[in-house]
Motif scaffolding. Structure first.
Motif, PDB file in Angstrom:
ATOM      1  N   TYR A 180      41.932  -6.663  16.158  1.00  0.00           N
ATOM      2  CA  TYR A 180      42.085  -8.105  15.927  1.00  0.00           C
ATOM      3  C   TYR A 180      41.659  -8.621  17.412  1.00  0.00           C
ATOM      4  CZ  TYR A 180      43.742 -12.588  14.324  1.00  0.00           C
ATOM      5  OH  TYR A 180      43.884 -13.980  14.098  1.00  0.00           O
ATOM      6  N   GLU A 363      47.007 -12.867  11.612  1.00  0.00           N
ATOM      7  CA  GLU A 363      47.004 -11.690  10.920  1.00  0.00           C
ATOM      8  C   GLU A 363      48.335 -11.024  10.814  1.00  0.00           C
ATOM      9  OE1 GLU A 363      44.685  -7.759  12.108  1.00  0.00           O
ATOM     10  OE2 GLU A 363      45.987  -8.312  13.835  1.00  0.00           O
ATOM     11  N   ARG A 365      50.226  -7.573  10.467  1.00  0.00           N
ATOM     12  CA  ARG A 365      50.088  -6.204  10.472  1.00  0.00           C
ATOM     13  C   ARG A 365      51.443  -5.690  10.777  1.00  0.00           C
ATOM     14  NH1 ARG A 365      47.996  -8.794  15.373  1.00  0.00           N
ATOM     15  NH2 ARG A 365      49.583  -8.698  16.928  1.00  0.00           N
ATOM     16  N   ARG A 382      40.552 -17.269  16.464  1.00  0.00           N
ATOM     17  CA  ARG A 382      41.813 -16.303  16.669  1.00  0.00           C
ATOM     18  C   ARG A 382      42.628 -16.751  17.795  1.00  0.00           C
ATOM     19  NH1 ARG A 382      39.708 -10.311  14.761  1.00  0.00           N
ATOM     20  NH2 ARG A 382      38.825 -11.068  12.826  1.00  0.00           N
TER      21      ARG A 382
END
Length: 451
Positions: A180, A363, A365, A382
């Protein structure tokens, strides 16, 4: 499990804490600890009658929840029969705990050296590796946490290391994979894996393979962000260690004992290290306990040569009795399977729906009961919701998110720009849905800080 209100008792607990308790990782005058009145299962409560669903599992250690009656009973029974005994003797609780742990560790990690927690487990694993190889250096990753003692904190790859970093502890840091926020300009997981392994091998070459005793990695980094390594990475590290005669240490202090839906996270990757550290979930933190699981090859080094290390409370009977009861409870109640099944059927889809709804979620995860939401200002760039190692006003967006979660009856795990979802491994579907709903509301507050 009905919280009783007693503000006066709570005030007394708080006053004594503020007068005498020195808290870890804190500026003492800037903290306001909650006075806890009780806990059971996945919940705890304060003296005002406020109840919280604990999405932190303490510090990711109450894998079977609070106050499990079978573990409490085992501690009481052990205290009545043999409350303590020196580590040089064979004691039933100690022997049985070691046997049960060795049954579940991968490969031939069949010898167990008991410590009092995860940090000293890491200290001893590194000592074993250095003596076994006769080499001084240890490689560890940025974005990692290995403990607060001197060697362990130098191995750590986050800002908590900085104040204690001696710069001469024989530690070299490297970049582990993190697609990421790739340090290798990778576009795919495969590229990230290949480039991270190339970077590690280059680091080994430039440091001198004959100087490196060990490489230590959290199987899945915990506090640093729950970054599941891409397929093939850990196997590649294992191969590099074999090529250069380096001891491979996996730190399973946080990821072990059911947290990932397996007894150990190494099982997810079919990798066997030379040494494995554990603590936390081994007995859900009911009594402090940690240890090192040791391969036959390393154990043989100390077959006729004394191991130069030990602890007064190594394998403490109360802690080991708690471990025996915890492991048996996890097996009898299917707690490892519960973590795997509800992680896949409830947590993952629930968190992915939150990511679709909220611009602050960059994100999702994780695996099992081990998840992180990476919060961002902008999904395209991001950019983290708060800067790296933010404090004070710079950390205000995460503080606002945490306050909103607590107001909705959930105690969140917040670190830098992330919130981790790490409830007890025996959490129920209903409790998870309650937690997801509270996070949904709290993320609306985080959304206010997005671009």
């Amino acid at each position: 499990m009905t919280p009783q209100t007693d503000p006066q008792a709570g005030a007394a607990v708080k006053a004594a804490d503020r007068a005498h308790v020195f808290h870890s990782w804190s500026a003492q005058e800037l903290i306001d600890p909650l006075a806890v009145a009780g806990a059971e299962g996945s919940y705890f409560w304060d003296f005002e009658g406020n109840r919280y669903l604990d999405l932190t599992s303490g510090l990711v250690f109450t894998n079977i929840g609070y106050q499990h009656p079978k573990v409490v009973a085992a501690i009481q029974e052990q205290a009545a029969s043999l409350a303590t005994f020196a580590p040089a003797f064979a004691v039933e609780a100690r022997s049985e705990a070691a046997r049960l742990i060795a049954e579940r560790t991968p490969g031939d990690l069949d010898k167990i050296f008991f410590t009092n927690g995860g940090a000293d487990a890491v200290e001893h694993a590194v000592r074993m590796a250095r003596i076994h190889t006769g080499r001084p250096k240890v490689l560890s990753a940025y974005r990692s946490y290995h403990g607060g003692t001197q060697q362990a904190i130098n191995l750590t790859g986050d800002p908590r290391r900085w104040a204690s970093d001696s710069g001469a502890a024989g530690v070299v840091h490297f970049w582990a994979p993190f697609p990421y926020r790739s340090r290798f300009y990778a576009q795919t997981e495969q590229q990230e894996c290949e480039r991270a392994l190339e970077h590690l091998e280059t680091t080994i070459a430039f440091e001198g393979p004959g100087t490196i005793a060990a490489i230590i990695l959290e199987t899945i980094p915990g506090t640093a962000g729950i970054m599941v390594p891409p397929p093939g990475y850990l196997a590649g590290v294992r191969e590099l260690c074999d090529t250069y005669g380096i001891v491979f240490i996996l730190d399973e202090v946080m990821a072990g004992f059911g947290r990932t839906g397996r007894w150990f996270a190494a099982d997810l990757f079919d990798v066997v290290p030379d040494l494995m550290t554990f603590a936390k979930g081994v007995n859900s933190g009911y009594v402090p306990l940690g240890g090192v699981a040791i391969s036959g090859r390393i154990a043989e080094t100390f077959g006729k040569r004394a191991y130069p290390g030990g602890l007064t409370y190594s394998g403490h009977p109360l802690a080991c009795a708690a471990a025996v009861a915890t492991i048996n409870v996890m097996a009898e109640e299917g707690i490892v399977d519960n973590a795997a099944e509800l992680g896949a059927s409830v947590v993952e889809p629930g968190l992915r729906r939150l990511a679709e709804r909220h611009p602050s979620v960059g994100e999702v995860r994780g695996v099992g009961m081990f998840w992180a939401l990476d919060l961002v200002r902008n999904k395209e760039t991001r950019e983290p919701l708060v800067p790296y190692n933010a404090a004070g006003e710079a950390a205000a967006p995460m503080a606002a998110f945490a306050a909103a979660a607590k107001a909705n009856g959930v105690w969140p795990f917040v670190n830098m720009n992330r919130t981790h979802v790490v409830p007890p491994c025996n959490v129920t579907e209903a409790e998870l849905k309650e937690g997801l709903a509270a996070l949904d509301a709290a993320l609306s507050v985080a959304d206010e800080y997005t671009e």
